[in-house]
Design a protein around this motif. Sequence first.
Motif, short mmCIF file in Angstrom:
data_model
loop_
_atom_site.label_atom_id
_atom_site.label_comp_id
_atom_site.label_asym_id
_atom_site.label_seq_id
_atom_site.Cartn_x
_atom_site.Cartn_y
_atom_site.Cartn_z
N LEU A 78 0.87 -1.18 0.00
CA LEU A 78 0.00 0.00 0.00
C LEU A 78 0.90 1.23 0.00
CD1 LEU A 78 -2.80 1.43 0.61
CD2 LEU A 78 -2.30 1.07 3.03
N SER A 79 0.49 2.26 -0.71
CA SER A 79 1.21 3.53 -0.61
C SER A 79 0.20 4.64 -0.34
CB SER A 79 2.00 3.81 -1.90
OG SER A 79 2.66 5.05 -1.78
N ILE A 80 0.60 5.58 0.51
CA ILE A 80 -0.26 6.70 0.89
C ILE A 80 0.52 7.98 0.64
CG2 ILE A 80 -1.58 7.76 2.78
CD1 ILE A 80 -1.42 4.90 4.17
N SER A 81 -0.08 8.91 -0.08
CA SER A 81 0.65 10.14 -0.43
C SER A 81 -0.06 11.39 0.08
CB SER A 81 0.83 10.23 -1.94
OG SER A 81 -0.33 10.76 -2.54
N SER A 82 0.75 12.37 0.43
CA SER A 82 0.24 13.68 0.87
C SER A 82 1.27 14.71 0.44
CB SER A 82 0.07 13.68 2.39
OG SER A 82 1.28 13.32 3.01
N THR A 83 1.06 15.95 0.86
CA THR A 83 2.01 17.00 0.47
C THR A 83 2.87 17.44 1.65
OG1 THR A 83 0.27 18.61 0.89
CG2 THR A 83 0.58 17.94 -1.40
N ILE A 108 3.91 -0.62 3.84
CA ILE A 108 3.13 0.59 3.55
C ILE A 108 4.13 1.72 3.30
CG2 ILE A 108 1.41 2.23 4.41
CD1 ILE A 108 0.37 0.07 6.29
N TYR A 109 4.08 2.30 2.11
CA TYR A 109 5.01 3.37 1.72
C TYR A 109 4.30 4.72 1.90
CZ TYR A 109 7.43 -0.59 -0.24
OH TYR A 109 8.06 -1.81 -0.39
N LEU A 110 4.75 5.48 2.90
CA LEU A 110 4.21 6.82 3.13
C LEU A 110 5.09 7.79 2.36
CD1 LEU A 110 3.82 6.56 7.04
CD2 LEU A 110 2.15 5.93 5.27
N VAL A 111 4.51 8.52 1.44
CA VAL A 111 5.32 9.38 0.57
C VAL A 111 4.71 10.77 0.49
CG1 VAL A 111 6.12 7.41 -0.81
CG2 VAL A 111 4.08 8.67 -1.54
N ASN A 112 5.51 11.71 0.00
CA ASN A 112 4.98 13.05 -0.25
C ASN A 112 5.48 13.56 -1.60
OD1 ASN A 112 7.59 13.90 0.16
ND2 ASN A 112 7.22 14.70 2.22
N THR A 113 5.01 14.75 -1.94
CA THR A 113 5.34 15.32 -3.24
C THR A 113 6.77 15.88 -3.28
OG1 THR A 113 4.08 17.20 -2.39
CG2 THR A 113 3.01 15.87 -4.06
N ASP A 116 10.03 12.36 -0.21
CA ASP A 116 10.33 11.64 1.03
C ASP A 116 9.56 10.31 1.06
OD1 ASP A 116 11.91 13.78 2.09
OD2 ASP A 116 10.03 14.84 2.51
N LYS A 117 10.16 9.33 1.71
CA LYS A 117 9.52 8.00 1.79
C LYS A 117 9.80 7.36 3.14
CE LYS A 117 11.28 4.41 -0.53
NZ LYS A 117 11.65 3.61 -1.72
N ILE A 118 8.74 6.90 3.80
CA ILE A 118 8.87 6.15 5.06
C ILE A 118 8.18 4.82 4.82
CG2 ILE A 118 8.09 6.05 7.48
CD1 ILE A 118 8.06 9.16 7.42
N VAL A 119 8.83 3.73 5.22
CA VAL A 119 8.21 2.41 5.05
C VAL A 119 7.79 1.89 6.42
CG1 VAL A 119 8.45 0.11 4.03
CG2 VAL A 119 9.84 1.99 3.16
N THR A 121 4.46 -0.78 8.49
CA THR A 121 3.53 -1.91 8.35
C THR A 121 2.36 -1.70 9.31
OG1 THR A 121 4.57 -3.16 10.15
CG2 THR A 121 5.42 -3.58 7.93
N PRO A 122 1.26 -2.40 9.08
CA PRO A 122 0.16 -2.34 10.06
C PRO A 122 0.62 -2.77 11.45
CG PRO A 122 -0.63 -3.31 8.02
CD PRO A 122 0.86 -3.17 7.89
N ARG A 123 1.51 -3.76 11.52
CA ARG A 123 2.00 -4.25 12.82
C ARG A 123 2.69 -3.12 13.59
NH1 ARG A 123 2.91 -9.32 14.45
NH2 ARG A 123 2.95 -10.21 12.35
N GLU A 124 3.47 -2.32 12.84
CA GLU A 124 4.20 -1.22 13.48
C GLU A 124 3.26 -0.06 13.82
OE1 GLU A 124 8.55 -0.07 12.32
OE2 GLU A 124 7.19 1.15 11.09
N LEU A 125 2.25 0.16 12.97
CA LEU A 125 1.33 1.28 13.18
C LEU A 125 0.33 1.01 14.31
CD1 LEU A 125 0.48 2.21 9.47
CD2 LEU A 125 1.84 3.57 11.07
N LEU A 126 0.01 -0.28 14.52
CA LEU A 126 -0.99 -0.61 15.55
C LEU A 126 -0.57 -1.84 16.36
CD1 LEU A 126 -3.71 0.58 16.53
CD2 LEU A 126 -4.84 -1.17 15.18
N PRO A 127 0.45 -1.67 17.22
CA PRO A 127 0.83 -2.81 18.06
C PRO A 127 -0.30 -3.13 19.03
CG PRO A 127 2.08 -0.83 18.67
CD PRO A 127 1.26 -0.47 17.46
N LEU A 128 -0.37 -4.36 19.47
CA LEU A 128 -1.42 -4.81 20.39
C LEU A 128 -2.81 -4.55 19.82
CD1 LEU A 128 0.04 -3.51 23.82
CD2 LEU A 128 0.30 -5.78 22.80
N ALA A 129 -2.94 -4.74 18.52
CA ALA A 129 -4.21 -4.46 17.83
C ALA A 129 -5.35 -5.31 18.37
CB ALA A 129 -4.05 -4.71 16.33
#
Length: 135
Positions: A78-83, A108-113, A116-119, A121-129
């Motif tokens: 998945l990739s999510i982009s913003s500015t 999950i690739y978080l990117v901007n215009t 920049d790129k941050i990689v 995962t759902p596991r990292e974004l929501l531990p103890l889900a």
Amino acid sequence: MNEQVINSLIESALDAQKLSYSPYSKFKVGAAVLLKDGTILQGANIENAAYGLTMCGERNAVFRAYCTGYKKDDIVALSISSTCTPPASPCGSCRQVLAELIPFDTPIYLVNTHGDKIVTTPRELLPLAFTEESL
Ligand code: THU
């Protein structure tokens, strides 16, 4: 994962910002889901005058994959982009939805215009889900 494919996914997420309907926040979010068969599906944030009815870009992209007939195990990235800088990270509601609807270790690739790129995962974004296994 093949770097060319990842770059296509990121380009698609950046391009999806054009689909954003965000007259209130003017904050454009684009997203793209890569499927096992190579298909890439886009999503974008869609706002409403009743602000709370807004749907985030990444949820729209993942919901679109399901509504096209794909399942959790078909989702590869998945990739999510913003500015903004650093690139926008999914809100709490999106983290909960992503934890359930895409595999827990999906990149999950978080990117901007600005390139920049941050990689993550759902596991990292929501531990103890809280998940279906919790019920
Ligand atoms: N937004 C997303 O699309 N994804 C997120 O994870 C964070 C926020 C959208 C919702 C709203 O249209 C705008 O960004 C400002 O909050």
